[in-house]
Scaffold this active site. Structure first.
Site, PDB file in Angstrom:
ATOM      1  N   GLY A 219       0.814  -1.202   0.000  1.00 14.35           N
ATOM      2  CA  GLY A 219       0.000   0.000   0.000  1.00 14.35           C
ATOM      3  C   GLY A 219       0.845   1.247   0.000  1.00 14.35           C
ATOM      4  O   GLY A 219       2.075   1.219  -0.143  1.00 14.35           O
ATOM      5  N   ILE A 220       0.186   2.382   0.168  1.00 20.17           N
ATOM      6  CA  ILE A 220       0.836   3.684   0.167  1.00 20.17           C
ATOM      7  C   ILE A 220       1.297   4.007   1.579  1.00 20.17           C
ATOM      8  O   ILE A 220       0.596   3.751   2.542  1.00 20.17           O
ATOM      9  CB  ILE A 220      -0.143   4.774  -0.320  1.00 20.17           C
ATOM     10  CG1 ILE A 220      -0.640   4.462  -1.731  1.00 20.17           C
ATOM     11  CG2 ILE A 220       0.500   6.151  -0.287  1.00 20.17           C
ATOM     12  CD1 ILE A 220      -1.757   5.380  -2.200  1.00 20.17           C
ATOM     13  N   GLY A 221       2.499   4.588   1.714  1.00 25.19           N
ATOM     14  CA  GLY A 221       2.938   5.065   3.019  1.00 25.19           C
ATOM     15  C   GLY A 221       4.349   4.656   3.376  1.00 25.19           C
ATOM     16  O   GLY A 221       5.014   3.904   2.656  1.00 25.19           O
ATOM     17  N   ALA A 222       4.804   5.172   4.520  1.00 29.11           N
ATOM     18  CA  ALA A 222       6.191   4.973   4.944  1.00 29.11           C
ATOM     19  C   ALA A 222       6.481   3.533   5.342  1.00 29.11           C
ATOM     20  O   ALA A 222       7.552   3.004   5.064  1.00 29.11           O
ATOM     21  CB  ALA A 222       6.513   5.909   6.108  1.00 29.11           C
ATOM     22  N   MET A 223       5.514   2.869   6.008  1.00 30.22           N
ATOM     23  CA  MET A 223       5.776   1.508   6.477  1.00 30.22           C
ATOM     24  C   MET A 223       5.946   0.525   5.321  1.00 30.22           C
ATOM     25  O   MET A 223       6.916  -0.242   5.288  1.00 30.22           O
ATOM     26  CB  MET A 223       4.672   1.069   7.437  1.00 30.22           C
ATOM     27  CG  MET A 223       5.054  -0.089   8.356  1.00 30.22           C
ATOM     28  SD  MET A 223       5.361  -1.650   7.539  1.00 30.22           S
ATOM     29  CE  MET A 223       3.798  -1.858   6.682  1.00 30.22           C
ATOM     30  N   GLU A 244      -1.726  -2.793  -6.621  1.00 30.01           N
ATOM     31  CA  GLU A 244      -2.524  -1.663  -7.098  1.00 30.01           C
ATOM     32  C   GLU A 244      -1.577  -0.531  -7.484  1.00 30.01           C
ATOM     33  O   GLU A 244      -1.492  -0.126  -8.628  1.00 30.01           O
ATOM     34  CB  GLU A 244      -3.467  -1.234  -5.975  1.00 30.01           C
ATOM     35  CG  GLU A 244      -4.229   0.028  -6.202  1.00 30.01           C
ATOM     36  CD  GLU A 244      -5.047   0.383  -4.981  1.00 30.01           C
ATOM     37  OE1 GLU A 244      -4.915   1.522  -4.502  1.00 30.01           O
ATOM     38  OE2 GLU A 244      -5.821  -0.458  -4.480  1.00 30.01           O
ATOM     39  N   LEU A 319      -5.166   3.678  10.306  1.00 24.63           N
ATOM     40  CA  LEU A 319      -5.185   4.802  11.242  1.00 24.63           C
ATOM     41  C   LEU A 319      -5.617   4.377  12.645  1.00 24.63           C
ATOM     42  O   LEU A 319      -5.109   4.896  13.632  1.00 24.63           O
ATOM     43  CB  LEU A 319      -6.119   5.900  10.730  1.00 24.63           C
ATOM     44  CG  LEU A 319      -5.681   6.565   9.427  1.00 24.63           C
ATOM     45  CD1 LEU A 319      -6.795   7.452   8.878  1.00 24.63           C
ATOM     46  CD2 LEU A 319      -4.420   7.387   9.652  1.00 24.63           C
ATOM     47  N   GLY A 342      -8.050   0.289  -2.595  1.00 26.67           N
ATOM     48  CA  GLY A 342      -8.124  -1.149  -2.795  1.00 26.67           C
ATOM     49  C   GLY A 342      -7.737  -1.957  -1.576  1.00 26.67           C
ATOM     50  O   GLY A 342      -7.464  -3.159  -1.689  1.00 26.67           O
TER      51      GLY A 342
END
Length: 446
Positions: A219-223, A244, A319, A342
């Site tokens: 997915g999207i993000g720093a982790m 995705e 979150l 997604g």
């Protein structure tokens, strides 16, 4: 001069001429992720004060649009957004940005059956000898938009990388009404979020669950970025990708030799994605690379299709989560931060894939603007929070304090497991709240 070149010349117009077709009340399919429209955007902005009730459709914005700068209060333009980025959150402060709840796998059907697209504006690569314009790193939902749009305008970017298919990754000149040339306008450069220590600690738990031959979705993000960096430095072998979003981390894994796609059952040897957003490193990697396959979102995100791959591993941020396992990944209370995108598609895909696993990752705490620390693991979701992943769907949950599998657990077991990976400073309070909710057994160890 070829037939297609003649047609090209006949449809070539100035940006001003192209946007002159926009009329009050129109719905305009517009920018998404790396597919931006700097030339058409500026021309549309110049008409801002003579137009009213213009509804633009897009998402994952990678730049502030000129039409927004011309109309920051939303008196003329409304942004209808299917997934929020930091830019979309900034624009949403005006109150003229609205979100469309969706499952990303279904977005093409929404467009064909439920949405209006009066005008579609697309950024494309230069036309090839066959009369085709390539969509570069953003395939997503555009094929459906092309099918229903009344007028199609393409903006030609000389710097657009050429993506291989898949399908839905090009448009033929016969479908196009107007062509605008943008020259060399570059690509949107979006660096991956820099992981902090807590991201790395979460990634350490997840990487222990990844096996040779697994098929990854990040997915999207720093982790997820931190995990990609760890994987690139690992001794894992023959990983695949059916995802995705394509980001820089996948390039790092390919360069390190750990991601080959050889063990995939579907599209073996190829990285499957629907949109890419990153730095020039990513766009150079995509360009004319037959090992990368761009598809529409109803292929990449459809559970029945994606789960044909064995050992799908889905890794996404969140979150907050409540003690029964409901996950919110898109809002803080009622305020939109991201979108469902997604995430649920791939949570379900991974579980229905033979040997698959999905991981919902989050730091155990966050600090508000007043400097107060809060737990992301809560007795109940915050008022107004959106449920992104229903509790039966959630598989693994990971914080920097551990990893738990929620499948097959009763409510008291879920509460115990989640409190066990909460920040220690909040565990006693969470136990008290679980008791009030009658999901804590007196026999539990404290």
């Amino acid at each position: 001069m070829s037939k297609w070149l003649k047609e090209y010349q006949s449809k070539l117009v100035s940006p001003e001429k192209a946007v002159s077709v926009v009329k009050n009340g129109d719905w305009i399919g517009s920018s998404y992720a790396a597919n931006v429209l700097p030339v058409l955007d500026k021309a549309l902005a110049a008409r801002a004060h003579e137009l009213y009730d213009i509804k633009l459709i897009g998402g994952v914005s990678s730049r502030i649009y000129d039409w927004f700068k011309a109309d920051p209060n939303g008196e003329h333009f409304t942004w209808n957004c299917s997934h929020f980025s930091a830019v979309d959150r900034y624009m949403a402060q005006t109150g003229s940005v609205y979100y469309m709840p969706l499952k990303y796998s279904e977005i093409l059907r929404y467009i064909r059956e439920n949405l209006t697209v009066d005008i579609l504006m697309l950024q494309v690569a230069p036309m090839d000898m066959h009369g085709n314009f390539n969509l570069g790193p953003t395939i997503s939902h555009y094929r459906a938009s092309m099918d229903v749009a009344k007028i199609i305008i393409v903006e030609v970017n000389e710097d657009m990388p050429i993506t291989h298919g898949g399908y839905g990754h090009y448009i033929h000149i016969s479908e196009v009404d107007y062509i605008v040339e943008a020259g060399h306008c570059g690509m949107s450069q979006v660096a991956s979020e820099e992981p902090v220590e807590v991201d790395k600690r979460i990634a350490d738990f997840v990487i222990k669950e990844i096996r040779d031959g697994d098929c990854l979705q990040l997915g999207i993000g720093a982790m997820p970025s931190a995990l990609g960096q760890l994987i690139a430095k690992s001794d894992l072998k023959d990983l695949g990708a059916h995802t995705e979003m394509l980001c820089d981390a996948f390039v790092d894994m390919v360069d390190a030799g750990v991601l080959t796609g050889r063990k995939k059952q579907l599209d073996p040897g190829r990285i499957v994605y629907t949109f890419g957003l990153g730095t020039q490193k990513l766009y150079d990697f995509i360009d004319n690379n037959p090992a990368v396959a761009g598809y529409t979102a109803d292929y990449t995100n459809d559970r029945k299709i994606a789960s044909l791959n064995d050992n799908v591993v889905s890794i996404n941020n969140s979150l907050e989560i409540d003690l029964t396992g409901q996950v919110c990944s898109e809002s803080v209370g009622p305020r939109m931060i991201s979108g469902s995108g997604g995430q649920l598609d791939f949570v379900e895909t991974a579980y229905h894939s033979k040997g698959g696993r999905s991981f919902i990752c989050m730091a155990s705490t966050f600090t508000d603007k007043q400097g107060q620390v809060h737990s992301r693991i809560k007795p109940l979701l915050a008022h107004g929070a959106v449920v992104t992943d229903t509790r039966p769907a959630v598989h693994y949950v990971v914080t920097e304090h551990g990893i738990v599998n929620l499948k097959g657990l009763f409510t008291w077991q879920r509460a115990e497991a989640l409190i066990g990976i909460a920040h220690p400073d909040f565990r006693e309070d969470l136990i008290k709240e679980a008791e009030k909710l009658k999901i804590w057994r007196n026999s539990n160890k404290r």
